[in-house]
Design an enzyme around this catalytic site. Structure first.
Site, PDB file in Angstrom:
ATOM      1  N   GLY A  86       0.799  -1.057  -0.058  1.00  0.00           N
ATOM      2  CA  GLY A  86      -0.096   0.122  -0.047  1.00  0.00           C
ATOM      3  C   GLY A  86       1.025   1.226   0.118  1.00  0.00           C
ATOM      4  O   GLY A  86       0.489   2.205  -0.416  1.00  0.00           O
ATOM      5  N   LYS A 105      12.666   0.808  -0.573  1.00  0.00           N
ATOM      6  CA  LYS A 105      11.261   1.017  -0.503  1.00  0.00           C
ATOM      7  C   LYS A 105      11.031   2.461  -1.411  1.00  0.00           C
ATOM      8  O   LYS A 105      11.358   3.630  -0.806  1.00  0.00           O
ATOM      9  CB  LYS A 105      10.320   1.149   0.640  1.00  0.00           C
ATOM     10  CG  LYS A 105       9.120   0.992   0.237  1.00  0.00           C
ATOM     11  CD  LYS A 105       8.300   0.648   1.660  1.00  0.00           C
ATOM     12  CE  LYS A 105       6.884   0.405   1.529  1.00  0.00           C
ATOM     13  NZ  LYS A 105       6.162  -0.260   2.191  1.00  0.00           N
ATOM     14  N   ASP A 197       1.180   1.238  11.605  1.00  0.00           N
ATOM     15  CA  ASP A 197       0.785   0.319  10.789  1.00  0.00           C
ATOM     16  C   ASP A 197       1.345  -0.997  11.020  1.00  0.00           C
ATOM     17  O   ASP A 197       1.845  -1.836  10.384  1.00  0.00           O
ATOM     18  CB  ASP A 197       1.024   0.549   9.191  1.00  0.00           C
ATOM     19  CG  ASP A 197       0.398  -0.472   8.345  1.00  0.00           C
ATOM     20  OD1 ASP A 197      -0.650  -0.803   8.843  1.00  0.00           O
ATOM     21  OD2 ASP A 197       0.936  -0.252   7.238  1.00  0.00           O
TER      22      ASP A 197
END
Length: 924
Positions: A86, A105, A197
């Site tokens: 996501g 990332k 998260d």
């Protein structure tokens, strides 16, 4: 929709991306205004997340296209695509500056359009300052083509979620792993960061057994809570099944929000399902009440009712483990005494395995107790006397090899994981080297398990030929090599070829040269096409060994050269040095090419200078250079090189198999120099090593005993020589049966010894039996010449000259058919001359004796052999009346030669007596 409460279908459509932008904004506004829906949305979202597990991140946009291998993200070279989530796309990459593999990332946020980009960049920089074993290290942050990237530690392994599904571990193990994750979260909080998260997919469980919290794409600084309510769009991102109620309702989120997420994840792991509401419905599944109570507190809807920090939660969860251990210890103490209870407590309380523990498990099925059983059975099944000793030494040697492997694996891992003084990329290269060593062991033990008697006989030597473990510590060599291809198909093809090459190498190590050649030859073209120079070099090396085994030196030279070229293409210094060192040996065995062999040796030495730890290869090169000198008759120079090779091998393994071979080579040079006592000393040391390392029944011990008997014969230690050669023959009979090449070789030595002892009938019987065996086994073999010579020698000593002449005429004819082999023809010619002399035919004796003398002088032979031929030639010249002055000169040389050799007094006295009776005639 704003007037209605949100149903489950709407939640599902939200996560599936099926709502229009207008509908999504409407849902967000409703949640902001409706306390009931905020709670219900969290519950329903957690249920929906069981199948979708999607992250609700609205404002973040994906990078325009996926990067390909070889492209750059700042200084980092992309190696592979690892995944997508996501918050962004993750790539495996290489950092050329720090020489390590990293995970990068690329966040789904564009610096030109996302107003939160500066915050993301700033907080990623904060994460880079976190250093904890249970947090994935962040090495670097930056921008690339309008996107923020984070360069992180590359972890080999999977996620906690994958581990739970695959292993289904007991609750105690689950708890221990999650406590590690909690410690990582605590370290992040201490740095002023909230994860926001946390979930099982954002916890990595590495192959090294270490847990690491990762994926901080939504992390925000605790010190700037005003940013938590800065916007509706995207303000409560995360996976709703795990996020806290305050995060769902866009309230201020601090470290206690991560605590809530952690407790949801731990509850799910322990009970197999998500909690339906925040607290009060934790079904018991064997998990103690104290753990359930801690989770209920951590899942409180009101953050103020949760633990004050992750550290406090960890303490509570860990306190339960300590209580359990203490209760167990007290029970044990009551049953067996306090001492035993303390031991049980210590064992139960031991720490979670260190990051680099358990390397020996990687050799399971390769070399462990289960693997040993069928191999031991294969050794015993050959039914030979040496099998038991061979197994014991092979097991010991492989156990030692395994211990070095495990120690090196741990050292390499700790250099990166514990001490931090080695890059990830370099660790990967060195671990790959160890993996290759493990595959060598598997291939070799596969050969042993096949039950091939020849391979089992040479098992100890085969193990000693395995690649050295400490070679995997050579940093420069690993950096230089061409990396493995990133393309999965090419990599799979190379792995398949590599397995086949390892099988060929294992056969070669076990001295099954024909099978090794048969396996290797068809692999040359596929390996060349695949572009792996290292594998191709290994194949050429095997083929070169096969040619060397057959004495095909020109063909061996060509293959060793091809191996060198292939290794050069791959920047593989080790393979290049190995091939070049043996190229020296192949060239040196070709007449007139000593200078070329020496030049090849200089190049091999230059290559090895870059590999200082390869002492075994350096010893091999020194030995091969010594061979050049020995073949040229430069025995002192040869001995120097053999001694250097011996010192290198002794420093590595003082009583190793290769040391015994080095002693034998040095002994040969000493024998050529006439230093028989020292040669015998070296041979006795070699015999001692073989007996201790290979056992009293090893065929190699038989060879060493035979060589020692030859030296003892030269020193006139005839009784010792007879005892040792008889023992050698018994060893060969036990190993090979009644008839074998080695048995007839020892029979010839024994016949000569019995003749020296004057036991002529025994000597003749031994020589004739040896000849009959040779005729049955290999009538056209070079060793057949030795068998004929032994019979002829006994006939000469018994005065049966006609029979001796008949036998040596057969030997001469065989020499001519075989191209007059250098080490046999002079002996045959000498014996022919002696037979003619005995028959009173001095003129017929002259031609073979002159030719033998010329060959011996050119070859710089053993002094006693040259003296024997000269004395016979002196007699033939005198008796034929051809050149009596030369005859006297030759006899004087014989007298002086024997006078310089201990234990040859009888021969010297015979030469003196002949001179006294014949030289007078010349003077008169």
């Amino acid at each position: 929709m704003a007037a209605e409460c949100i149903d489950a279908n709407t939640v599902t459509m939200w996560f599936d991306g099926e709502l229009s932008p207008e509908e999504r904004v409407s849902v967000q506004k409703h949640i902001h205004a409706c306390d009931t829906c905020r709670t219900r949305f969290g519950e329903l979202a957690r249920v929906a997340a069981k199948t979708t597990d999607a992250a609700a991140t609205v404002a973040l946009r994906p990078p325009r296209k996926r990067l390909t291998v070889g492209q750059r993200i700042d200084r980092y070279a992309v190696l592979e695509w690892l995944g997508e989530g996501g918050m962004g796309v993750v790539y495996g990459a290489y950092d050329p500056k720090l020489e390590r593999r990293v995970a990068i990332k690329v966040l789904r946020a564009e610096t030109e359009r996302d107003k939160d980009a500066e915050r993301l960049l700033r907080e990623a920089q904060s994460l880079a300052r976190v250093s904890h074993p249970n947090v994935v290290a962040v090495y670097d942050v930056g921008e690339h083509e309008g996107h923020i990237f984070i360069a992180m530690e590359h972890v080999r392994g999977g996620t906690m979620a994958e581990w739970l599904r695959r292993e289904k571990p007991p609750w105690r193990t689950i708890l221990a792993r999650y406590i590690d994750a909690a410690r990582g979260l605590g370290a992040v909080h201490a740095a002023g960061i909230v994860h926001r998260d946390f979930k099982p997919n954002n916890v990595l469980f590495g192959d090294d057994g270490r847990v690491r919290v990762t994926d901080f794409g939504l992390a925000r600084a605790i010190t700037r809570p005003e940013e938590e309510t800065s916007s509706i769009e995207g303000s409560w991102g995360g996976t709703p099944a795990y996020v806290s109620p305050e995060q769902l309702r866009r309230g201020a989120v601090d470290a206690r929000g991560d605590q809530y997420s952690f407790c949801v994840a731990l509850h799910e792991a322990l009970h197999g399902e998500l909690p339906v509401r925040g607290a009060g419905e934790l079904a018991g599944t064997g998990v103690p009440a104290r753990i359930r109570n801690a989770l209920e507190r951590g899942l409180s809807v009101d953050p103020a009712k949760r633990f004050e920090s992750m550290d406090a939660l960890v303490a509570e969860l860990s306190r339960d483990r300590r209580a359990l251990w203490l209760r167990s210890a007290s029970v044990l103490a009551a049953a067996a005494g306090i001492a035993f209870g303390v031991v049980a407590y210590a064992r139960a309380h031991q720490a979670i395995p260190a990051p680099c523990a358990g390397a020996d498990r990687k050799l399971a099925g390769i070399w462990d107790e289960a693997r040993k059983q069928p191999i031991r059975a294969a050794f015993m099944a050959v039914g030979r006397s040496y099998a038991g000793d061979a197994w014991n030494e092979t097991e010991r040697a492989l156990d030692a090899y395994k211990a070095r492997w495990v120690a090196m694996h741990t050292e390499i891992c700790e250099a990166t994981r514990v001490h931090g003084d080695q890059s990830e990329a370099l660790m990967d290269l060195r671990i790959a080297c160890l993996d290759a060593r493990a595959r060598e062991v598997r291939a070799l033990t596969d050969v042993f398990a096949s039950g091939n008697a020849k391979s089992i006989e040479r098992s100890v030597q085969a193990v000693s030929a395995l690649s050295r473990i400490d070679g995997c510590a050579d940093v420069d060599a690993h950096r230089a090599r061409v990396p493995a291809p990133s393309d999965p198909a090419r990599r799979a093809e190379l792995e398949r070829l590599n397995t086949q090459v390892e099988q060929a190498e294992a056969l070669a190590r076990a001295e099954d040269i024909p099978a090794a050649e048969k396996t290797a030859r068809p692999l040359i073209e596929p390996t060349r096409a695949a572009g792996d120079g290292s594998l191709e070099a290994k194949l050429h090396y095997i083929l070169a060994r096969a040619h060397s085994f057959r004495g095909e030196w020109a063909l061996a030279e060509a293959e060793f050269f091809e191996a060198t070229v292939a290794a050069e293409r791959a920047f593989d210094e080790l393979e290049k040095a190995r091939a070049q060192a043996q190229l020296v040996y192949a060239i040196s065995h070709q007449e007139g090419r000593a200078a070329e062999a020496e030049r090849a040796g200089k190049l091999a030495g230059a290559i090895l200078a870059r590999l200082p730890k390869e002492t075994g290869l350096r010893a091999t090169l020194e030995n091969n250079l010594g061979t050049i000198d020995e073949r040229a008759g430069r025995y002192e120079e040869s001995l120097e090189k053999y001694e250097r090779a011996l010192a290198l091998r002794e420093a590595e393994t003082p009583d190793g198999y290769m040391v015994a071979l080095g002693l034998a080579n040095a002994a040969n040079a000493l024998m050529e120099m006439g230093q028989m006592p020292k040669a015998l000393e070296y041979q006795r040391r070699a015999v001692d090593i073989y007996e201790r390392r290979l056992g009293p029944h090893a065929p190699f011990l038989g060879m060493a005993l035979s060589n020692m008997a030859l030296s003892e014969r030269s020193l006139r230690l005839l009784d010792d020589a007879e005892r040792h050669v008889r023992r050698a023959r018994d060893i060969y009979r036990d190993a090979y049966g009644a008839e074998h090449r080695q048995i007839w070789r020892t029979g010839g030595i024994l016949a000569d010894l019995l003749g020296d002892l004057g036991r002529y009938p025994e000597a003749l019987a031994e020589a004739q039996n040896t000849l009959a065996m040779a005729e049955r086994i290999a009538p056209q073999d070079r060793d057949m010449i030795n068998a004929l010579n032994s019979v002829a020698t006994v006939y000469l000593r018994m005065g049966r000259y006609a029979e001796a002449l008949e036998v040596e005429q057969r030997a001469r004819a065989l020499c001519e058919r075989l191209g007059n082999p250098a080490h046999h023809t002079p002996d045959v010619l000498t014996l022919l001359g002696a037979a003619h002399l005995g028959l009173g035919q001095p003129r017929k004796a002259l031609d073979p004796l002159e030719r033998s003398h010329t060959l011996r002088v050119a070859a710089k032979p053993d002094a006693s052999e040259l003296a024997e031929t000269r004395m016979l030639l002196a007699r033939a010249l005198w008796d034929a009346g051809v050149d009596r002055r030369r005859a006297v000169t030759l006899a004087e040389q014989v007298r002086d030669a024997y006078g310089a050799m201990p234990h040859y007094e009888r021969e010297r006295d015979a030469a003196v007596a002949w001179l006294e009776s014949h030289a007078r005639t010349i003077r008169n």
